[in-house]
Each structure stands twice: as C-alpha cells, then as structure tokens.
Design an enzyme around this catalytic site. Sequence first.
Site, PDB file in Angstrom:
ATOM      1  N   GLU A   2      32.399 -25.612  38.841  1.00  0.00           N
ATOM      2  CA  GLU A   2      31.384 -24.744  38.233  1.00  0.00           C
ATOM      3  C   GLU A   2      30.298 -24.631  39.278  1.00  0.00           C
ATOM      4  O   GLU A   2      29.699 -25.631  39.669  1.00  0.00           O
ATOM      5  CB  GLU A   2      30.912 -25.395  36.933  1.00  0.00           C
ATOM      6  CG  GLU A   2      30.099 -24.474  36.057  1.00  0.00           C
ATOM      7  CD  GLU A   2      28.637 -24.809  36.135  1.00  0.00           C
ATOM      8  OE1 GLU A   2      27.968 -24.210  36.996  1.00  0.00           O
ATOM      9  OE2 GLU A   2      28.182 -25.673  35.360  1.00  0.00           O
ATOM     10  N   CYS A  28      22.286 -24.335  35.798  1.00  0.00           N
ATOM     11  CA  CYS A  28      23.325 -23.350  36.137  1.00  0.00           C
ATOM     12  C   CYS A  28      23.097 -22.062  35.367  1.00  0.00           C
ATOM     13  O   CYS A  28      23.542 -21.000  35.772  1.00  0.00           O
ATOM     14  CB  CYS A  28      24.708 -23.857  35.772  1.00  0.00           C
ATOM     15  SG  CYS A  28      24.957 -25.593  36.082  1.00  0.00           S
TER      16      CYS A  28
END
Lengths: 518, 518
Positions: B262, B299
């Site tokens: 990720e 994120c």
Amino acid sequence: MDGLSLIGARRVAGSAIFHGIEAATGAPLPGDFSVTPPEALAQACELASEGFDAYRETTPEQRATFLETIATAIEARAEAIIARAMLESGLPQGRLTGELARTTGQLRLFAKVLSEGVWAGVIIEPALPERQPLPRPDLRSRQIAVGPVAVFGASNFPLAFSVAGGDTASALAAGCPVVVKAHPAHPGTSLLVGEAIAEAVATCGLPEGVFSMVQGPDHALGTALVANPHIKAVGFTGSRGGGMALMAVAAARPEPIPVYAEMSSINPVILAPAALADKGEALAKAFVGSLSLFAGQFCTNPGLVLALEGPELDQFLTHAAQALAQVPAQVMLTGGIAKAYQQGIATLQSQSGVEVLATGVESGGTVEGAASLLAVAASALLANPALTHEVFGPSSLVVRCRDTAEMLAVLEGLEGQLTATLHIVEADYPLAASLMPVLERKVGRILANGWPTGVEVSRSMVHGGPFPATSDPRTTSVGAMAIHRFLRPVCYQALPDALLPAALQAGNPLNLPRHQFD
Amino acid sequence: MDGLSLIGARRVAGSAIFHGIEAATGAPLPGDFSVTPPEALAQACELASEGFDAYRETTPEQRATFLETIATAIEARAEAIIARAMLESGLPQGRLTGELARTTGQLRLFAKVLSEGVWAGVIIEPALPERQPLPRPDLRSRQIAVGPVAVFGASNFPLAFSVAGGDTASALAAGCPVVVKAHPAHPGTSLLVGEAIAEAVATCGLPEGVFSMVQGPDHALGTALVANPHIKAVGFTGSRGGGMALMAVAAARPEPIPVYAEMSSINPVILAPAALADKGEALAKAFVGSLSLFAGQFCTNPGLVLALEGPELDQFLTHAAQALAQVPAQVMLTGGIAKAYQQGIATLQSQSGVEVLATGVESGGTVEGAASLLAVAASALLANPALTHEVFGPSSLVVRCRDTAEMLAVLEGLEGQLTATLHIVEADYPLAASLMPVLERKVGRILANGWPTGVEVSRSMVHGGPFPATSDPRTTSVGAMAIHRFLRPVCYQALPDALLPAALQAGNPLNLPRHQFD
C-alpha cells in the site's frame, strides 16, 4: 475464410500474411490470415476501454444471456469449427467434439454463476450513528470488473483454453471486455469461434469493444497487447518461457498488472505399496492410457511417478513397458511441439542414471511423438533437479524410492504443480496421511485413485497451484472460482441511495445475495 | 529493553547497533538495538517454514484464541507501548491510545472472522456416479494458508500498521507464520509489541516459528527477507519507492511471490457546486482539519481538491486559507519525513501555475512540518502530471476547474487512489453520477460528505485501489477481506474421508459453513 482480424465490429486486414498448418503433414492450409497491424491492436484495446464502463454495469442477467448466446453461436458453427480444428491441431474428431461441449458448458456454467450472484460479493454495514466512541458511517462494498483483459489462446486446447475458453468466459462474466490473441497454430479455428463471439456481441446489443481478436505468428503482437495501458489483466495457458516473458512485460509497465499464467507441471503420481501390490497390472495399463492420451499434450499429464523399489514396482514397470511399447506414435499439435518433445526426451534419456524402459511405436516422421517410459533412482533425481522439468508430450519418468523418507524428499524438492495423485488402498492411508502436508503445499488439486487428466469444470475445481504451475496460486483457470481473477472490491461510504450502484441499493433491484453486518 | 531480535522463542544479538530517535528532538533514545544478523534472519524464515504445516492446520478456534491472547498481551503493556511510541513517533498520547485500541480491535475482528468460517471457502460437490457422458468424482475445495509471510512495519502507524497491525493479524488469521521487519523509526515500540506476540505464541503452545521480528535501519535486511525462499507473500505499507523496490525483489526470485504494498495516494476530493454554495465555510474548516490532522501523515490524506472556479470556490479558499494559517507546525514522524515534506512542498510551490494560498505557522525547526495550501488551474495540472505525485504531510492542492468536463479530465488523468470523496447535496447528484464511473475505476473507496481520513476496520472496508495506491487492487489491507491475501484454494478429488482435512470431512467437525452443489 477471409483471415481478417476482429477489431470490435470491424474486420481488419494487415499487409503481412500467415497460414494455418496442417498438423499431420506440415503443409499450409487454405486461408490467408492477416497479421494484425499494431494500430489495429491499439484500436482493439481502445475500443475495449471505451466499452468497459457500460459493459461492466450490464446486469448479471444481461451478461448471462450474452454467454449463452456465445455458446449457441458456437454450436451453430460446430461442424466447421471441428473440421478446421482437426486439421490445425491433429486432434481426432471425438476429442474435439467433447472439447467443444466443454467450451459451451463452461460458458453456461458462468451464466449460472452470474445469476446466483455470490460473485458480486455484496457486504452491507449500515450506519451506527450512536456507536461510541465514534459513529460508524454506512459502508457497503461489491466486486467490480478490473478492466479490459488480454487472453492468449493455448496450443493444446484449441477450443476450451482458447478464443472462447475458460479465461474469456470468466473475464466476460466478470464484466471485462476481452482482447484475444489467437494461438498461431489454429488461426482458422480461432476465427470461426471469434466470429461466433462477435455475432453474440451484436445480437445482445453490447458495446463493440467487448470483444476483439488479433492474430499473428510472432511474439511482438502479444508483447504489445500486454504492454497496452488499457489492458488491466492477462490470462495465459502455455509454456513456462512464454508465461514468464509475459509476466516480465506486465511487471515492467508503468502500471504493473496481474498475469494469470498456467505454465508448467509434471503432476506427480504416488503409487503406494499396498495399492501397487493389489492392482499393479491394472494401474500400469491405466497409467499408460493416461500418459499417452492425445499424445500426452495435457497440463495435467502424469509426468512423474513415485514408488518404493521392490518386486511390485518391477512388475508394474514390466506391465507398463509392455503396454507402452504398443502405443502408436501420434501426430502432435505442431511441428515445433513434436521437435521439442523429441529433443526433450533425448536430453532426458542422456541424463546420468536414467533408464529407458520402453518406447512406443516410432513413426520416423517429424510431426509425431512416440511415447516414452523412463525410470531413475530417487537419489539420482535428487542430485539432478533438471530431471523434474516438464517434457510436454507422451512420456513419464518413474522414480524408484528406497523408502518413504526418500519419497518425501523427492516431493519436497519439487516445484509447484497443478496436481498430485495418490494410488492407495486402506493399508496405505498412514503413508498417504504423512504425504498430505507437502502435497497441499505443492499443488492445487490432490486426487486419489484416478488420473489427473480430465479436469472437471465445476464449482470446487482448482486448476492452479504454486509457481511454476501458475504465476498466481491464489486462483484457478478452470471452474467457477476463475471469475475472481478479474474482480476487485470497491467500498461505498455514506453514499446516497441514488448514487449507489444497483448491486448495493437499499431495494436490492438485482436481487443479489448480501452479507449484512449490523 | 535489551534491543534484541526475536527469532522464534530466542532473543538474538547482533554486532551492529542502532538507536531509536526521539522525533521531537532528533536525539537518540535509550536502548541499544541489534541489527539482526543475516544468519538470524535466515533462521527466522527457517523456523517459520518448519512451523507452517502445524500452524496452518490449527483449528480456527485455536487461531482465534491466539489472536485474542495477543490483544490481551498488548493491552497489558499499553502504558509502556504508548509512552515509547510517543517518543519515537512524535504522535500525541490520545492518538496512540486510539491506535492501540484499533490494533487490538483488529486482532479481535479476525478472531471473529475465523470463528464464522466463511474465510475457509468450503465447496462440496458430491460424486455423481451415474452422470452421462462421464461420472463426476467427489470434489471438494477449501482455502489454505499460502506460507510464511513477511510484514514490514509502517512509519505512520507505529501500532495499527506495524508489528501487530493489520497485515500481521490477517496473515496469522489465515494460518501463515509471520516474520516482521520492524520500522527503524520505532524499534522500542516494535520490541514491546513483538514481545507481546511472542508471549502469546508460548501461552498458546504454538510452534515458535509462528512469529519472529527482525530489526535494522537499512534496506539490505528487508531485501533479504523478501528474497528468502521460505517467504511466500509480503505485506508492506510505505512509500512508492519502497514498495516498488520490494515488488522488484519479489518478481526476480526463482519463485516469484505476491507483494501487497500500500503505497501512494493523493485522495481526490470533489467539492460539487451546490454543496460549495450551501456550506463552503464549514467545508473549508473541516477540510483543513482533515489535511492537517497529525501533520497529514495518512495514506488517506486529502491531497487534491477539485472544484469549479467561481465566487463560491474563492470564498471556500479564503476560509480555508484563514484556518490553515493558524495551524501550528507539527513534529513529523522522522527527520527524514520532515525533510522530504519540506522539499516536496518547495518543489510543488515552484511549479508553473501553482499559487501558495496559505502556509501554517512555521517553526523554523527541522523536525516539523508546516501546513500548506496550494492552488492551480486544471489546465496547468493537466500539462504537468508531476503535480499529482504524493507529498506526504499536511498539504493539499486545490484544482480550479473551468467546467465539469475539465474536472472529469483531471480525474481521468489520475493514477490509482485509495479513496475519492464527493461533497454533494441533492442538486449535485447528476454531476456526481457522471463522475462515478471514473471514480470506480480509479479508487478502492468512494465516500460522500465526509473525509477520507479515519478508516473503519470492518467487513466491507476497502483500503486498496489500483496502482500505485497499491500493488494489487484485488484486495484490501484494512478490514476483514484482508485475510484473502494470504489464502489459496486446494481441491481434493475422490479422497477417502480419513485423508481429508477436517474442514472437508463428511461430519464437518469444524462446523464450517459449506456451499454444496449436487
């Protein structure tokens, strides 16, 4: 047969021409096939991308009808397809008739899967506004298609793993447009089947980009297809070298994409001692039948047999050698495959410790493969892992193991496989139980008292396995689970019902099964 | 705190030493941490492999108990963990207290998932001996663990995406031993949490190889971990460069393995015109709150805002600029991250057409990041895709779009994202509906009238998305679906009940849910 490429609804000519080759003679077949020009390939991908949003949001029923329409259109052309496939592949009519039924059955299985709706993976978590310390928003997710998919036709199944094969069926079911790169060994078969799909696209009123087919004899076309930015996943069945080349192209893209490559497997068969003692002769005959069926040109061919050395194994080998010596040489799929087989067997026979137990009837021709039965001591195999590399064709290597520890060591040393087979009777269960952990780690399907050839197209089938059997052991290229290769989850948080996809709306207009978590 | 590596049940010293760094001062913290020697790393992987077969076949209840035991052991150390994490990360106590609860909640969610049993994917197809033209053998499949998993701790969530974070929890739930490479920015936090896991392994009587933790400040250790042949999958949360480096190592192995990385996301936020007119000021304040929360080190930070130009947008920007100008500079996770943020903002500000609307209170220090609000015309952004690269920290770039066509063009030009956010009222639904197809293609989660930060750990959550948001859009790194990353299907054909795994036996001793197809 005009030999043109199918670019959406158009038929496109190229300046370079190639021909189908009659497998049995090596002679060119009628039909001038255009090598798809690069700009036509690019247009196929562009059309696939343009049609994607509309196609992925067709209802499951619309896609099911589309898959059934393809099946019917293939059946309407069955005679011509089978006649051409016999010439191009050298496979007999009965086999191809069965393969065509398998192909249409596959399409209809995915139509059924679509109607059931589990594939959509609907999960609903209603808002919990009173939850402490923080409220939960409404959350719901579903699976959507990944995007246009490139499918490569396989040499050894001109129908079931080809233009309308399992990769295409599962990708279309998922909602992905498909651009097929036909296998150059059967351009005519591919065109006939491709026309059936194109007709179904028009009949069902779908965007033309849902299906295109490109053709050509060299690797540049396939490389360009995988590299095209509109393509979001790849399905491939073929050689290890071919699969790894596509994996490298896919990984080197600015946006890497998954490649589902089914590549290389020698499918170990364990003949347990009590089973060997009970029914060695019958096993020997069935073994030779399996390894030489259609010149052994199956991904699941039983290429490695493990047994404990002793008189029962010797007897089994005597019976197997007798049976195999009578197997006639068979025309192989292509001259290249026949040559690679002949060279592979010669290399194997020349390895230290390898005994040639029997060779089938040789034809002296260049397009046939003669069956071959070889044996080797486990110790020699352990010292030379090259002996476990796949030789595609009607051969098998029997490994004489001194004891079960050595058998286990050979299995532990193997790379990933599609299948492993246990021939066992009740007295063998303790041995089999001790082998199960390594088999589970190494293979996608474990079977007892059968042969790995003949793969059921069903719900629980796994035609997959750890590398190099496939590039991705988390899935299968045969059976209903194959649809998951071409889906990805999307979560919707606090969206008003009017903006949710039908799959997730409060009224459940698509009547999909839902997991709800309050 | 002895600073040793956790290699199975042993604590191992290395000759090289490194230190934790206090984020707020850049000064070394107490504790000499051993850099794990290569032979200890190899042994961790060897132990993981040795323990794999036993661990993967523990019952779901045993693994659920194990996960709950880890959660309890972490809670027992909560005070020490939070105190150390505050020093190492610069994050405040409240945030870390919440993150610890999220971490233990995650472990308990997977315990619940295990007990429910859907994860096991049991499919049963009984034999059909009378079927024509061929009988069907008994076929049944289940999901099994892929093998030992390497997990890389993230810099920005020292607990929830770290040693006992979502990757570890989902891998352990699936039945995979885990070797964690701790993030070098929080070696002490990692060791305290690692000790909790190691204690739970012992308490539950599991093979010691189920968990190991290695430490070290440079990339060689992580590279060696991913390259180790016992490792079968990788979980990573971090930078695009770091993730891609691991992807390259994994793809170059003799046996390539999946990397779940990720990586990079700027999380576009669309301010639709009617919503902007209705509540521009409130949106402006909430926006600044979201982008500057914990120095924007998420994120899911809202790094790109799209709106139509006009007086409503000007007013929104005025309010946002006022709010942002008052945001104090915050200590960032590491000096390196602070420096990268400062450089990234400077680069962004120097790009043609970029206006600096506001800067937060600057500290003049080297370890803090001052918030930054920038704006650019859509035409300038479309001409310079580098403007859409992630700058990790408390900044956001507002894109002035001339019309909805230009807004759509900006969205179409984006790379894959974790999230997209729509701020809408009912009058905006037609615009939102026209954007949904591109958002669905580009992101893993679409949310309305909220902010992307604050990811629910739940059943339907998707914390994933197309590259470069992640390396594999077919899954998620947060929520229950994450377990599927570490499972693969195995099919059993015609096996006697005595040899079937408990999950598939006729009596269903594990009481798992089954799909049966007659």
